[in-house]
Design a protein around this motif. Structure first.
Motif, PDB file in Angstrom:
ATOM      1  N   TYR A   6     -32.109  54.632   0.692  1.00 29.94           N
ATOM      2  CA  TYR A   6     -31.265  55.757   1.121  1.00 29.94           C
ATOM      3  C   TYR A   6     -31.188  56.823   0.017  1.00 29.94           C
ATOM      4  O   TYR A   6     -30.120  57.315  -0.346  1.00 29.94           O
ATOM      5  CB  TYR A   6     -29.861  55.280   1.515  1.00 29.94           C
ATOM      6  CG  TYR A   6     -29.163  56.241   2.456  1.00 29.94           C
ATOM      7  CD1 TYR A   6     -29.506  56.288   3.794  1.00 29.94           C
ATOM      8  CD2 TYR A   6     -28.188  57.115   2.000  1.00 29.94           C
ATOM      9  CE1 TYR A   6     -28.888  57.184   4.663  1.00 29.94           C
ATOM     10  CE2 TYR A   6     -27.553  58.019   2.862  1.00 29.94           C
ATOM     11  CZ  TYR A   6     -27.914  58.034   4.195  1.00 29.94           C
ATOM     12  OH  TYR A   6     -27.302  58.924   5.062  1.00 29.94           O
ATOM     13  N   LYS A 202     -35.122  58.610   4.031  1.00 28.04           N
ATOM     14  CA  LYS A 202     -33.957  57.729   4.205  1.00 28.04           C
ATOM     15  C   LYS A 202     -34.114  56.872   5.460  1.00 28.04           C
ATOM     16  O   LYS A 202     -33.814  55.669   5.443  1.00 28.04           O
ATOM     17  CB  LYS A 202     -32.682  58.571   4.283  1.00 28.04           C
ATOM     18  CG  LYS A 202     -32.206  59.079   2.914  1.00 28.04           C
ATOM     19  CD  LYS A 202     -31.011  59.998   3.039  1.00 28.04           C
ATOM     20  CE  LYS A 202     -30.481  60.395   1.657  1.00 28.04           C
ATOM     21  NZ  LYS A 202     -29.589  61.580   1.718  1.00 28.04           N
ATOM     22  N   LEU A 206     -34.192  52.753   5.587  1.00 29.27           N
ATOM     23  CA  LEU A 206     -33.197  51.955   6.315  1.00 29.27           C
ATOM     24  C   LEU A 206     -33.847  50.981   7.293  1.00 29.27           C
ATOM     25  O   LEU A 206     -33.436  49.825   7.387  1.00 29.27           O
ATOM     26  CB  LEU A 206     -32.257  52.868   7.113  1.00 29.27           C
ATOM     27  CG  LEU A 206     -31.275  53.741   6.343  1.00 29.27           C
ATOM     28  CD1 LEU A 206     -30.516  54.643   7.309  1.00 29.27           C
ATOM     29  CD2 LEU A 206     -30.298  52.896   5.519  1.00 29.27           C
TER      30      LEU A 206
ATOM     31  N   TYR B 100     -29.082  48.481   2.119  1.00 31.10           N
ATOM     32  CA  TYR B 100     -28.130  49.596   2.179  1.00 31.10           C
ATOM     33  C   TYR B 100     -26.735  49.136   2.579  1.00 31.10           C
ATOM     34  O   TYR B 100     -25.743  49.534   1.964  1.00 31.10           O
ATOM     35  CB  TYR B 100     -28.646  50.646   3.171  1.00 31.10           C
ATOM     36  CG  TYR B 100     -27.762  51.853   3.324  1.00 31.10           C
ATOM     37  CD1 TYR B 100     -27.472  52.677   2.228  1.00 31.10           C
ATOM     38  CD2 TYR B 100     -27.222  52.185   4.559  1.00 31.10           C
ATOM     39  CE1 TYR B 100     -26.655  53.795   2.379  1.00 31.10           C
ATOM     40  CE2 TYR B 100     -26.413  53.297   4.710  1.00 31.10           C
ATOM     41  CZ  TYR B 100     -26.125  54.102   3.615  1.00 31.10           C
ATOM     42  OH  TYR B 100     -25.323  55.202   3.753  1.00 31.10           O
ATOM     43  N   MET B 196     -27.402  60.857   9.060  1.00 31.27           N
ATOM     44  CA  MET B 196     -28.609  60.399   9.753  1.00 31.27           C
ATOM     45  C   MET B 196     -28.641  60.887  11.203  1.00 31.27           C
ATOM     46  O   MET B 196     -29.702  61.215  11.732  1.00 31.27           O
ATOM     47  CB  MET B 196     -28.711  58.864   9.704  1.00 31.27           C
ATOM     48  CG  MET B 196     -29.027  58.293   8.332  1.00 31.27           C
ATOM     49  SD  MET B 196     -30.716  58.717   7.725  1.00 31.27           S
ATOM     50  CE  MET B 196     -30.370  60.184   6.749  1.00 31.27           C
TER      51      MET B 196
END
Lengths: 223, 223, 223, 223
Positions: A6, A202, A206, B100, B196
Motif C-alpha cells: 500500500y 496499491k 493489496l 496490509y 481505493m
C-alpha cells in the motif's frame, strides 16, 4: 526481501520466496512500442511518461537475460481496416479517455499492423519471445500468452512497461486469476499520472501480488 | 446524461446512448454474500463498507426488474477441501491482503460451498439469474458469465456490489475486453477504503466505461 | 435446401434458414498452407488429399467474396526454437499420429514462423482476414478468432480446408459451443482417409451443424 | 503397455509412460446422469447404450480411488427458463440430431437445474469432485474444469462416460489443446452407435491421445 505494501516499502515476512525465484519465472514487458512512445505529434496513443523507462527497461532486461530469465514482449496489433476495433466494436478507451484528455488526433492509427506504431522501442534480443495479438487492455486477451506460459511451465510473472493503471493492472488481474504469482516493478512501469500510478500499484499490492523495485528483485534473483 | 469523469460529475456529450439503453442490458451484482457482509467475528473476508449498500442495492434492483432489466447475481463458491484454492494454488489476496490489514482469522472458510458464507444478503427474486463458479476476482473467470451474456444477447453491463478496487474493477476490465459496454454505479459499489474506491472509479472512467449514479441511470432508462 | 444427414443428402425441413443466410456469415478456411500441402519430401505434416481442393477452394472463395461474405484464413504458426510445442509440451499428434503413419521426417519444422511452411497455397485477396496464432488443432485456441468474429458480429461460420477429422472437426465443435451456426462444406474439406472424412462429417451432421456441398450453399446465398 | 491405434490393439513403443502414470492424473467422467440414462419415455436426451457401462464405471472408479486417483464427475446443468439454451441460442444438437433420430419428445427438459435429469446414476463418493456448468458439448466450456485441473496440477486426464462421438470426443480435443495428456477408455465410453463409437475412438488415437482398455490402464497404474 522488500516490497511496497500500500505504497510503503517494507521488509516482507517469510513465505514469498516463490515470487522471487528465478526458476519458472518470465518477464513480461507490455506495449513498449512507438504507438505509445513516439515523441511526434501523430503518436496515436501517447504515454509520454513511459519514455523515461526505456533505457532502465533495457538494462533490467539485459540483467534478466544474463540470469536466464526469459523476456516476453507484448504488443497490441490491430488489423488494417479496423475490423477488430474502430469498425467493429470500438475499444472503450477510445470513447472514454478523450473525456479526460481531450481529442486524440491520430488514435485511429493506433496499433495498426504494418505501421511504425507497432515497432518496439525497447531492445528485443535473439531468444526473446513476442506476443502480438493483444487487441484490448490485457496481455492475455485475446492472445496466446497463457498458452505460451503453460508450455514454458512459468509460475511467476514479472510485469514492466506501459500504463500502470490500464494494461499493466489488467494483466496483473488476469495473471493472478490464472494462478501465476505476480510481481510489478514499481520503477519500470508508468501510467496516466502520479495519482493513477500510485493507486494501481496499491491495488496490485493489496489483491494481486508484490510491488517491488527492480534492483531488489535482481538482488533476490542473484542470491 | 451525467457521469463521473476522473471523479468529477459532468454532462456527457452525445455518443454514449448505448450505455444507458435498457435494451440488451443486464445488471451484474458482485459478491453480496455473507462471506463478505456478515457482521460477526468469523466473517471470512469482511468488507464492512458494503453493508451500507444492501438496501440501496435491493431498491435499485427492484426498479431495474420493473423496467425489464435482468439481474445477475455473482457469488464466489469454492469446493470443500480447498482443492481449488488454499490446498491448490492459493489466491494471491490470501497472501498479500494480510500484509496490509493483518491476519484474517477465518479466511479459510471463505466461499466454501455448503456454508452460510455463500448465502446472498441481497434479495434474489424469481427470474433473477445466478452465476456461482467465480473462484478468484473476476466475475468472468472461471465462470459461464460470458456464455450467459451472449445467449441473452447482452451488450451493456451495469456493475454493482462488492470491492470496487478488486472484483468490480477486475470484472469491468474483463467486460470491456469482451466488448461489452460497462457502467459502474458509484453509489452502489464499495471498496477497501475511500482512497481505493475513488481510484478504482477513476480507472474505470478513463479506460473502461462510465461511472454513474444509479438515480441518473434509472432516469435515463425511464426516458 | 439440401444437406448431408449422416452421410445421406436430403432436403431439410424449414427452420435452417439462419445457416444459409449470407448476413452475419464468414467463411473460415483452415490450414491451407505449404506445411500440409507442399508436394516435396520435406513437407513437415503432409495432407496430400487436400491438394485436390486448392483450386475448388479458390473458386468458392471468389464466389463468396463477390457476394460480400468475408474470408478468414487460419494458419498454424509456432515460435522458432520450439518453445510452444516440441520443446514445451509437445502436441499430442506428434506422438500418436506416427503410430499409424510411421515416422514423419521433417515434423519438427511444422508451422515454424519465418519458414515457407506457413505460406498459404490458396489465394489470399485484399480484404481477406488472417488468424495465425493457431498452435494446436482448433482454429479458436489459442487465437483471436472468437474475438474477431464477435467484432464482425458473425453468427454463422462456413468451414473449409484441411483435416476434416482433426482441425476442421475440432473447430466445428468449438464454433458450435460458442453458439455459432456451423456449416462444413463436404466437397471442400479433406481428411486422413475416406473413412475418417466420412465419419467426421457424420459427427458434424449429428451434433454440430450442417454438412453441405458448396454449390448448394452458393445457390442458397444467391436466392 | 497396449493401446488401440486406429482400432487395432497394439503394444506401444517406449515413450508413453506419462499417459499411464498415476501421478498428476485425474479421471473425468462425463454426463452419466439421468437426463441421458433414465430408462423412461420422458428421458430428455436418451443415450441408452451408456446404461451398460454404469456398473463397470463404478467398479473402475472404485479402483482408481483406491489408487489415489481423483474422480471428477461432469454434468450438464442449464438454468430454468431456458435462458442459456432453448430460449437463448439453442444448442446445435437440438436442431440437427432430430434430423437423424426423429423428434426427441422431452428434450426441452434436458439438464434443467433442479430436475431429476441432473442426478448422477454413477456413484459419487466423498472426496470426488463435481463440475456442473457444462452447457454444451465440452466438459471444458463454459466450466471451471481447466481451472480446477491446474489447481490440482493434473497433467493426464482419463475420460469415461457418455457420447463417445460427441462430449467425450469434444472434451478430448479440448484437453489435448490445453496440453493435457488424454486417455479415453474404450470399454467405458458409449456413443450414438457402433460406427460412431469406432470412428470417434480412431480420431482420438490418431490426433489426441491413447485409447485403452480400463483393465490395461489399471494394470499399468499398479506396476
Amino acid at each position: 526481501m522488500q516490497a511496497y505494501v500500500y505504497g510503503s516499502k517494507r521488509e516482507l515476512p517469510e513465505g514469498f520466496e516463490d515470487y522471487v525465484s528465478r526458476k519458472n519465472t518470465a518477464v513480461i514487458s507490455i506495449d513498449m512500442h512507438e504507438g505509445h512512445l513516439a515523441d511526434t505529434p501523430d503518436c496515436p496513443c501517447p504515454t509520454p511518461r513511459a519514455r523515461d523507462i526505456v533505457e532502465p527497461l533495457n538494462k533490467f532486461h539485459r540483467a534478466a537475460r544474463a540470469l536466464g530469465v526469459p523476456i516476453i514482449h507484448i504488443r497490441s496489433v490491430l488489423r488494417k481496416g479496423g475490423v477488430d476495433d474502430i469498425n467493429g466494436i470500438p475499444s472503450a478507451w477510445r470513447r472514454t479517455f478523450p473525456l479526460y484528455v481531450g481529442d486524440i488526433p491520430n488514435a485511429d492509427e493506433h496499433a495498426i499492423e504494418g505501421t511504425r506504431w507497432t515497432n518496439f522501442v525497447t531492445e528485443v534480443a535473439e531468444g526473446d519471445l513476442i506476443v502480438e495479438t493483444k487487441k484490448r487492455l490485457s496481455a492475455f486477451y485475446p492472445t496466446d500468452l497463457d498458452f505460451l506460459l503453460r508450455n514454458m511451465r512459468i509460475e511467476t510473472v514479472i510485469f514492466d512497461g506501459g500504463f500502470t493503471d490500464c494494461c499493466v493492472l489488467n494483466s496483473s488481474f488476469d495473471a493472478s486469476n490464472h494462478n501465476y504469482r505476480v510481481v510489478v516493478l514499481r520503477d519500470l512501469v508508468r501510467g496516466t499520472n502520479d495519482e493513477m500510478e500510485d493507486a494501481a500499484l496499491k491495488i496490485v499490492s493489496l489483491h494481486l501480488g508484490l510491488v517491488m523495485d527492480s534492483a531488489d528483485l535482481l538482488a533476490a534473483w542473484r542470491t
